[in-house]
Design an enzyme around this catalytic site. Sequence first.
Site, PDB file in Angstrom:
ATOM      1  N   GLY A 130       0.781  -1.235   0.000  1.00  0.00           N
ATOM      2  CA  GLY A 130       0.000   0.000   0.000  1.00  0.00           C
ATOM      3  C   GLY A 130       0.811   1.282   0.000  1.00  0.00           C
ATOM      4  O   GLY A 130       0.355   2.291   0.547  1.00  0.00           O
TER       5      GLY A 130
ATOM      6  N   ASN B 220      -5.758   3.414 -12.858  1.00  0.00           N
ATOM      7  CA  ASN B 220      -4.708   2.487 -12.438  1.00  0.00           C
ATOM      8  C   ASN B 220      -3.359   3.169 -12.589  1.00  0.00           C
ATOM      9  O   ASN B 220      -3.166   3.993 -13.480  1.00  0.00           O
ATOM     10  CB  ASN B 220      -4.757   1.228 -13.312  1.00  0.00           C
ATOM     11  CG  ASN B 220      -3.646   0.239 -12.975  1.00  0.00           C
ATOM     12  OD1 ASN B 220      -3.505  -0.174 -11.827  1.00  0.00           O
ATOM     13  ND2 ASN B 220      -2.859  -0.145 -13.970  1.00  0.00           N
TER      14      ASN B 220
ATOM     15  N   HIS C  56       0.575   2.239 -13.366  1.00  0.00           N
ATOM     16  CA  HIS C  56       1.408   1.152 -13.888  1.00  0.00           C
ATOM     17  C   HIS C  56       2.864   1.613 -13.923  1.00  0.00           C
ATOM     18  O   HIS C  56       3.147   2.731 -14.363  1.00  0.00           O
ATOM     19  CB  HIS C  56       0.953   0.756 -15.294  1.00  0.00           C
ATOM     20  CG  HIS C  56       1.736  -0.380 -15.873  1.00  0.00           C
ATOM     21  ND1 HIS C  56       1.530  -1.688 -15.479  1.00  0.00           N
ATOM     22  CD2 HIS C  56       2.733  -0.405 -16.783  1.00  0.00           C
ATOM     23  CE1 HIS C  56       2.384  -2.469 -16.140  1.00  0.00           C
ATOM     24  NE2 HIS C  56       3.107  -1.714 -16.937  1.00  0.00           N
TER      25      HIS C  56
END
Length: 209
Positions: A12, A108, A110
């Site tokens: 996290g 997202n 990446h």
Amino acid sequence: MLRVLVLVSGGGTNLQAIIDAVESGKITGAEIAAVISNNPKAYALERAKNHGIPARCISPKSFASREEFNQVFLDEVKQIQPDLIVLAGFLVVLPREMTEYYRNRIINVHPSLIPSFCGTGFYGLKVHEAALARGVKVTGATVHFVDEGTDTGPIILQKAVEVQDGDTPEILQKRVMEQAEWQILPQAIQLIAGGKIEVKDGKVTRKDA
């Protein structure tokens, strides 16, 4: 106030970057409504609880079939009523119903400059191993909207990071996190919270440009 749901599978660190940005005022007009992990041992769940953020685990391993998991997962997400879903190292393929229902509301991060080193099989250290094996001099990170493909949705932000002599995948991973991921993920959330971007013809355009 933009309600943000963060989905995460591991430690996290990107979640922490978002939490820090919200608490420091770098992100305004947004709050982390909840955190969901597929991994009961994910330290991300502890990070959330330490900051008073509702957090829970929904693991595919707890269900008889993937279809059953997908339904329970989607129902739980809908109950949270997020305006934005952030994949911060979430290693579960989202149900198609979810990407359709939350079209252009899922992002997202990446760890490469898409379209390099992305797609099926490219996640975590594998991305950095591939970059070093190819001998690239510059890598980085990308924040993009999520669609039905793998790392194929419209790109919101990218940030380049220099590859240095002697880099190992672990060293490069850490530099990409610190210099790119932890910077552009909160920036993307702020842009969305401020209504600064929209998707037209499969591309992201800035309203303040």
